[in-house]
Design an enzyme around this catalytic site. Structure first.
Site, PDB file in Angstrom:
ATOM      1  N   SER A 235       0.857  -1.184   0.000  1.00 26.20           N
ATOM      2  CA  SER A 235       0.000   0.000   0.000  1.00 26.20           C
ATOM      3  C   SER A 235       0.896   1.237   0.000  1.00 26.20           C
ATOM      4  CB  SER A 235      -0.895   0.004   1.230  1.00 26.20           C
ATOM      5  OG  SER A 235      -0.101   0.291   2.368  1.00 26.20           O
ATOM      6  N   LYS A 236       0.267   2.394  -0.069  1.00 26.26           N
ATOM      7  CA  LYS A 236       0.995   3.663  -0.130  1.00 26.26           C
ATOM      8  C   LYS A 236       1.982   3.818   1.025  1.00 26.26           C
ATOM      9  CE  LYS A 236      -2.100   6.762  -2.518  1.00 26.26           C
ATOM     10  NZ  LYS A 236      -3.278   7.544  -2.239  1.00 26.26           N
ATOM     11  N   ARG A 237       1.612   3.213   2.146  1.00 29.66           N
ATOM     12  CA  ARG A 237       2.460   3.230   3.327  1.00 29.66           C
ATOM     13  C   ARG A 237       3.887   2.733   3.002  1.00 29.66           C
ATOM     14  NH1 ARG A 237       2.442  -0.588   7.156  1.00 29.66           N
ATOM     15  NH2 ARG A 237       0.964  -1.923   6.054  1.00 29.66           N
ATOM     16  N   HIS A 238       3.990   1.812   2.037  1.00 31.93           N
ATOM     17  CA  HIS A 238       5.298   1.239   1.708  1.00 31.93           C
ATOM     18  C   HIS A 238       6.046   2.066   0.663  1.00 31.93           C
ATOM     19  CE1 HIS A 238       2.872  -2.356   2.948  1.00 31.93           C
ATOM     20  NE2 HIS A 238       3.922  -2.495   3.714  1.00 31.93           N
ATOM     21  N   GLY A 239       5.418   3.088   0.137  1.00 35.69           N
ATOM     22  CA  GLY A 239       6.044   3.876  -0.942  1.00 35.69           C
ATOM     23  C   GLY A 239       5.084   3.959  -2.106  1.00 35.69           C
TER      24      GLY A 239
END
Ligand code: GLU
Length: 469
Positions: free
Chosen positions: A239-243
């Site tokens: 998800s966006k959390r990972h980049g």
């Protein structure tokens, strides 16, 4: 053309996610490998969440990656009459029924079931009721088989079986008359004559319901291939959390489409230990049966390695075109200065992304306005001025149109004055680029040209003299 027909069916509620792009890629590869047909279908029945911007973003991502489709894009929202027709067919055949249970009643029953530790499931109140209570609102439910099991043979996961008692009577049409997701997918896949459904394994639980609908409608059931998810480094779903997760963001970060495609194909699929695949090789070697069963972890370092590989081996003219927007983003214009293609040639050996390459190209177009003073301070100032004067005199004698010649000139300067290359090359690199991180000195001089080289060396000499005064 073979009989194979596959489709990519994104919901236009955001951008093209790398996971979606990989699903599209696997579909595309299978179609190209088998001479089949690749169809693009936009699943926009969720009117609230679907947007035109998202459709455009998805199409843009597909085009950038080179995933061309043979039919479509088709929009589910264009097929409402068709879905209605099939709902009616199922009603007429007694394979679906109208359900008048109110949302409140269903909620109360669901809560009770949970309190009593039972699985919340529609209890079939309207399933056998023949009489309708007039013009009250209703949903249409599919009359699902009660006993037995529903199975399918997944091309990636193998045989999958669901007990039918776990699958209750699916709502296929809401009270407002709109059809529901699983129903639309079946009607579309059947009417588009899809032979193989390749999609993310987050859809695996929908499949038995869809299989039941195919059977009830008398449609041939396609083959299914559920692709395992892509995870972040912490093993949670990417998800966006990972980049970055958007394909277009990767473009904007300076990745080449072939690098991202090559990276994505290896996220789940393998062909021995091979890592580098051109599109042609992928197409030739792709086999959906070689997609692994376990989830893959997104690894930016590997993507960077592939990107560096494709930049290094890329056609300088094409790279120059692709580099232009990244230079514009840095407000660099290439109108005055060396030809961009020659600049690219000096940088492609070492850049991991086009953004990095653009940053390193700036000095060719904008002469340094300041210098790495710490690096300069390592040299004796007087000696620097002597070195610069000697280099200038030497360069002016040459045509300097190839890097090997220029490197030889520098060697001559060193030999004539008993200087080491480090005493000459590094200061000149600072003079020309402002810093110490730059391509080989011969390459820079040739690319900038003798005149500009001399101008920059004179400028740093003035700077040193001014600092001394
Ligand atoms: N629209 C679904 C999604 O975006 C895909 C469904 C399918 O491939 O069957 O996840």
């Amino acid at each position: 053309m073979s009989e194979l027909r596959v489709r990519f069916a994104p919901s236009p509620t955001g951008y093209l996610h790398v996971g979606g792009a990989r699903t599209a890629l696997f579909n595309w590869l299978l179609a190209r490998n088998q001479g089949g047909t690749f169809i693009l279908r936009i699943e926009d029945t969720d009117v609230e969440r679907s947007t035109k911007e998202s459709v455009d973003a998805i199409l843009e991502g597909m085009k950038w990656l080179g995933l061309d489709w043979d039919e479509g894009p088709f929009y589910q929202s264009d097929s409402f009459p068709l879905y209605k027709e099939y709902v009616q067919k199922l009603l007429d055949a007694g394979k679906a029924y109208k359900c008048y249970c109110s949302a409140e009643t269903l909620d109360a029953k669901r809560t009770l079931a949970m309190q009593e530790g039972r699985k919340p499931k529609y209890d079939g109140t309207c399933r056998e009721t023949a009489d309708s209570p007039g013009d009250q609102p209703y949903v249409v439910r599919f009359r699902a088989p009660e006993g037995g099991v529903t199975s399918f043979d997944d091309l990636i996961k193998g045989a999958i079986t669901f007990p039918n008692e776990e699958l209750d009577d699916l709502i296929i049409q809401r009270t407002d008359g709109t059809p529901t997701y699983n129903f639309c997918v079946v009607i579309d896949d059947a009417s588009m004559r899809i032979t193989t459904v390749i999609r993310g394994d987050d859809h695996v639980n929908n499949t038995p319901r869809q299989v039941q609908l195919y059977e009830a409608l008398g449609f041939p059931v396609p083959q299914f291939a559920h692709v395992p998810m892509i995870l972040g480094s912490d093993k949670a779903r990417l998800s966006k959390r990972h980049g970055a997760t958007s394909v277009i963001v990767y473009r904007d970060m300076g990745y080449l489409p072939e690098a991202l495609i090559n990276y994505l194909v290896r996220l789940g699929w393998s062909n021995g230990d091979d890592e580098i695949f051109s599109s042609e090789e992928m197409i030739q070697k792709f086999d959906i049966g070689n997609v692994g069963r376990s989830a893959s972890v997104f690894n930016t370092e590997k993507l960077n390695w592939l990107n560096a590989h494709y930049i290094k081996n890329g056609d300088p003219e094409r790279l120059a075109d692709l580099l232009l927007p990244h230079l514009s983003a840095l407000e660099v214009t290439t109108l005055n200065g060396p030809e961009l293609m020659s600049v690219v040639k000096t940088l492609q050996e070492r850049a991991q992304t086009l953004v990095e390459m653009a940053e390193r190209a700036v000095f060719y177009y904008n002469a340094p306005v300041s210098y790495d003073e710490a690096a300069l301070a390592k040299f004796d100032k007087e000696l620097l001025l002597t070195v610069f004067a000697a280099v200038t005199a030497k360069i002016l004698t040459a045509t300097a149109n190839n890097a090997v010649e220029v490197d030889a000139l520098f060697k001559e300067v060193c030999a004539e004055n008993s200087w080491k290359m480090g005493q000459v090359g590094q200061p000149v690199r600072i003079a020309l680029s402002g810093g110490t991180q730059a391509p080989g000195i011969g390459e820079i001089v040739v690319t900038l040209g003798v005149e500009e080289t001399v101008r920059r060396i004179n400028k740093i000499s003035e700077h040193l003299k001014a600092a001394k005064a």
